[in-house]
Design an enzyme around this catalytic site. Structure first.
Site, PDB file in Angstrom:
ATOM      1  N   ARG A  96      14.036 -35.624  95.276  1.00  0.00           N
ATOM      2  CA  ARG A  96      14.776 -34.942  94.365  1.00  0.00           C
ATOM      3  C   ARG A  96      15.641 -35.983  93.342  1.00  0.00           C
ATOM      4  NH1 ARG A  96      14.128 -31.702  91.350  1.00  0.00           N
ATOM      5  NH2 ARG A  96      12.823 -30.709  92.862  1.00  0.00           N
ATOM      6  N   LYS A 131      28.058 -39.367  73.228  1.00  0.00           N
ATOM      7  CA  LYS A 131      28.238 -38.115  73.910  1.00  0.00           C
ATOM      8  C   LYS A 131      27.158 -38.100  75.233  1.00  0.00           C
ATOM      9  CE  LYS A 131      29.379 -35.769  69.709  1.00  0.00           C
ATOM     10  NZ  LYS A 131      29.100 -34.408  68.729  1.00  0.00           N
ATOM     11  N   LYS A 163      36.852 -43.174  63.305  1.00  0.00           N
ATOM     12  CA  LYS A 163      36.752 -41.645  63.120  1.00  0.00           C
ATOM     13  C   LYS A 163      37.679 -40.891  62.567  1.00  0.00           C
ATOM     14  CE  LYS A 163      34.164 -39.903  66.219  1.00  0.00           C
ATOM     15  NZ  LYS A 163      32.645 -39.693  65.315  1.00  0.00           N
ATOM     16  N   GLU A 194      34.084 -43.164  59.299  1.00  0.00           N
ATOM     17  CA  GLU A 194      33.739 -41.755  59.198  1.00  0.00           C
ATOM     18  C   GLU A 194      34.521 -40.985  58.153  1.00  0.00           C
ATOM     19  OE1 GLU A 194      34.877 -37.979  61.737  1.00  0.00           O
ATOM     20  OE2 GLU A 194      33.354 -39.291  62.720  1.00  0.00           O
ATOM     21  N   ASP A 215      30.119 -37.164  57.508  1.00  0.00           N
ATOM     22  CA  ASP A 215      30.326 -36.390  58.516  1.00  0.00           C
ATOM     23  C   ASP A 215      30.355 -34.730  58.279  1.00  0.00           C
ATOM     24  OD1 ASP A 215      30.780 -35.945  61.393  1.00  0.00           O
ATOM     25  OD2 ASP A 215      32.821 -35.300  60.971  1.00  0.00           O
TER      26      ASP A 215
END
Length: 276
Positions: A96, A131, A163, A194, A215
């Site tokens: 598994r 992410k 960012k 960004e 963005d």
């Protein structure tokens, strides 16, 4: 090739069977050794095969693996991918864990291949993002490469990336770039910023950032911005990228398109292991 630390593998087995695995031990008493096959149940790109001998060797060094395909190969339903041979309990204990990892990584590689094939004619590179669940980053970024995509940055230390919240906290585009210009102690470390508007992008240009990320720009706004930025900084488009619109953005010919969809909106590829 991906190689996991032995502690990572040990922790995976410990999580899966903290107090032993009676079912696998009982099966092993009746049939000490077994042969198995890894089978594809869906079409896609296989990824993660080098993990199989690592997991099996942890359970028993006598396990043998003979893979009939390599990472990055296309696979079809019913296709035999690997032959396995070893103690029955070792194969069952590993089943598994291996299926979960290979299915997940193959799903990422498959989705990446679909997206990168769309970008290829336009000379645009597909980038991943951060992410990714903790402790899975090396595996996920390996799967992106296997699918033909490119890794953005592996960690916060690899690139100065300003960012939206950095810019806001730093007083705006010009203010934070002025701080970087005056205080940067590592000229070898590239800088990306960004921006959410054409004005912010133009404000960044005098500071010569290496990369400007547009963005969540609409197609119309991106089409307006790219000619004004091209050749002055590398251009990345990110935010809101889907299978339906990625080619339209690629036609604008930015240098990169980044999306988290191939790593956190992934459908695992169906695989199975059968013992004989």
């Amino acid at each position: 090739m991906i190689k996991l630390p032995s502690r990572w593998i040990e922790d995976a087995f410990l999580e899966d069977a903290p107090y032993g695995d009676v079912a696998s031990d009982l099966a092993g008493q009746s049939q000490p050794y077994a042969k198995g096959r890894l089978l594809a149940k869906a079409q896609g790109i296989i990824c993660g095969l080098p993990l199989i001998p690592q997991f099996l060797a942890y359970m028993d060094p006598g396990c043998q693996v003979d893979c009939l395909v390599s990472d990055g190969d296309p696979i079809s339903p019913g296709q035999e991918l690997c032959h396995l041979n070893g103690p029955t309990s070792a194969l069952l204990r590993s089943e598994r864990l291996l299926l979960n990892l290979l299915s997940y990584l193959s799903g990422i590689a498959t989705q990446t291949k679909v997206l990168q094939d769309i970008l290829q004619p336009y000379g645009v590179k597909l980038l991943d993002t951060r992410k990714i669940l903790p402790h899975y980053r090396a595996l996920v970024k390996y799967a992106v490469r296997i699918g033909g995509g490119f890794n953005h940055r592996n960690s916060l230390s690899d690139l100065i990336m300003l960012k939206d919240n950095h810019v806001k906290a730093g007083g705006g585009v010009s203010a934070i770039l002025e701080k970087w210009k005056n205080k940067n102690q590592n000229p070898m470390l590239k800088l990306e910023i960004e921006v959410s508007s054409l004005k912010d992008a133009l404000d960044a240009l005098p500071f010569h950032p290496d990369i400007i990320m547009l963005d969540n720009f609409t197609l119309e706004k991106a089409a307006q911005a790219i000619p004004l930025l091209k050749g002055k900084a590398l251009i990345e488009i990110s935010g809101g990228i889907t299978l339906d619109n990625i080619e339209a953005y690629a036609r604008l010919q930015p240098d990169f398109i980044s999306t988290g969809s191939m790593t956190h909106h992934v459908t695992s590829l169906d695989l199975s292991m059968k013992l004989s």
